[in-house]
Write an enzyme that holds these catalytic residues in place. Structure first.
Site, PDB file in Angstrom:
ATOM      1  N   ALA A  57      -0.663  -7.469   1.109  1.00  0.00           N
ATOM      2  CA  ALA A  57      -0.298  -8.526   0.157  1.00  0.00           C
ATOM      3  C   ALA A  57       1.109  -8.197  -0.351  1.00  0.00           C
ATOM      4  O   ALA A  57       1.359  -7.078  -0.787  1.00  0.00           O
ATOM      5  CB  ALA A  57      -1.289  -8.548  -0.998  1.00  0.00           C
ATOM      6  N   VAL A  59       4.675  -8.268  -2.532  1.00  0.00           N
ATOM      7  CA  VAL A  59       5.184  -8.478  -3.899  1.00  0.00           C
ATOM      8  C   VAL A  59       6.262  -9.568  -3.870  1.00  0.00           C
ATOM      9  O   VAL A  59       6.941  -9.761  -2.861  1.00  0.00           O
ATOM     10  CB  VAL A  59       5.788  -7.190  -4.532  1.00  0.00           C
ATOM     11  CG1 VAL A  59       4.753  -6.103  -4.721  1.00  0.00           C
ATOM     12  CG2 VAL A  59       6.982  -6.686  -3.742  1.00  0.00           C
ATOM     13  N   VAL A  83       0.121  -2.838  -0.196  1.00  0.00           N
ATOM     14  CA  VAL A  83       1.128  -3.694  -0.820  1.00  0.00           C
ATOM     15  C   VAL A  83       2.375  -3.732   0.060  1.00  0.00           C
ATOM     16  O   VAL A  83       2.874  -2.692   0.502  1.00  0.00           O
ATOM     17  CB  VAL A  83       1.476  -3.195  -2.234  1.00  0.00           C
ATOM     18  CG1 VAL A  83       2.514  -4.106  -2.872  1.00  0.00           C
ATOM     19  CG2 VAL A  83       0.223  -3.139  -3.105  1.00  0.00           C
ATOM     20  N   LYS A  84       2.826  -4.956   0.310  1.00  0.00           N
ATOM     21  CA  LYS A  84       4.016  -5.146   1.153  1.00  0.00           C
ATOM     22  C   LYS A  84       5.248  -5.257   0.263  1.00  0.00           C
ATOM     23  O   LYS A  84       5.275  -6.059  -0.678  1.00  0.00           O
ATOM     24  CB  LYS A  84       3.863  -6.466   1.916  1.00  0.00           C
ATOM     25  CG  LYS A  84       3.877  -6.336   3.410  1.00  0.00           C
ATOM     26  CD  LYS A  84       3.567  -7.690   4.007  1.00  0.00           C
ATOM     27  CE  LYS A  84       4.100  -7.802   5.401  1.00  0.00           C
ATOM     28  NZ  LYS A  84       3.833  -9.127   5.955  1.00  0.00           N
ATOM     29  N   ILE A  85       6.243  -4.447   0.584  1.00  0.00           N
ATOM     30  CA  ILE A  85       7.479  -4.427  -0.211  1.00  0.00           C
ATOM     31  C   ILE A  85       8.656  -4.475   0.751  1.00  0.00           C
ATOM     32  O   ILE A  85       8.701  -3.705   1.721  1.00  0.00           O
ATOM     33  CB  ILE A  85       7.526  -3.137  -1.080  1.00  0.00           C
ATOM     34  CG1 ILE A  85       6.389  -3.162  -2.107  1.00  0.00           C
ATOM     35  CG2 ILE A  85       8.881  -2.966  -1.746  1.00  0.00           C
ATOM     36  CD1 ILE A  85       6.376  -1.987  -3.078  1.00  0.00           C
TER      37      ILE A  85
END
Ligand code: G3P
Length: 215
Positions: A57, A59, A83-85
């Site tokens: 998912a 940010v 978490v995808k950054i």
């Protein structure tokens, strides 16, 4: 090579999961925005109820402090959220902080070996080189995947390479040849991976031969 599904569509994820071949899902804001319920939390929680592997998912914040806050919230949605950054200076700062808290990060929008090296040094669990988008501008996207795999191998960096922005089945073949740990593929490409005309004609011939002797 593991296969992740690159979609936020619940029907596609349910169908692909029933095949027993997918090990995770990746989403991004563009993919979630295409769905009827474009509420990121609802969509990710629904995906996590179907798939037990990593579910990425992304940010939306752009500064490090806000990325960290948003990532902590997204990571709390389900135990398997990654978490995808994006790989920016702020993204690296946020990833360094979050990886120390054991939050899994997928550093995305990777277009160079240098970016992949920095992602690994920041403690990212995954890095996502975007193959199709490099091909779009006349570069060899899969060469980047291969270079990152080789570089991580030299230095025994544990970050997993996700070949992303996969557009067709030949990308899956070349990602596997390049040694990518994972290919994240659109549903349509996953379905095309199954098909071969000789399988179809082979089944038809077996059934025809069997019918002849069993009549
Ligand atoms: O995995 C990244 C992907 O969603 C981007 O794909 O086709 O928009 O470049 P594409």
């Amino acid at each position: 090579m593991l296969i992740f599904l690159d979609t936020a569509n619940i029907d596609e994820i349910r169908e692909a999961a029933s095949l027993g071949v997918i090990s995770g899902v990746t989403t991004n804001p563009s993919l979630v925005s295409k769905e009827a319920t474009a509420d990121y939390e609802t969509v990710v929680k629904a995906i996590c109820s179907i798939v037990s592997g990593s579910v990425s998912a992304e940010v939306l914040a752009e500064d490090a402090e806000s990325m960290v806050e948003e990532a902590r919230v997204k990571a709390s949605w389900a135990p398997n959220v990654t978490v995808k950054i994006p790989i920016t200076a702020d993204g690296l700062k946020a990833t360094s902080t979050l990886s120390k808290e054991n939050i899994k990060i997928n550093m995305t929008l990777c277009f160079s070996v240098n970016q992949a090296l920095l992602a690994a040094r920041a403690g990212a669990a995954y890095v996502s080189p975007f193959v199709g988008r490099l091909d779009d501008i006349g570069h060899d996207g899969m060469e980047l995947v291969s270079d990152i795999v080789e570089m991580y191998g030299y230095y025994e960096l544990p970050t997993k390479v996700i070949a992303a922005s996969i557009r067709h089945t030949l990308h899956c073949v070349t990602a596997a040849r390049a040694g990518a740990d994972i290919a994240t593929v659109p549903y349509k490409v996953l379905m095309q991976m199954i098909n071969h005309p000789l399988t179809d004609t082979g089944i038809a011939r077996f059934l025809e031969d069997w019918r002849r002797v069993s009549q």
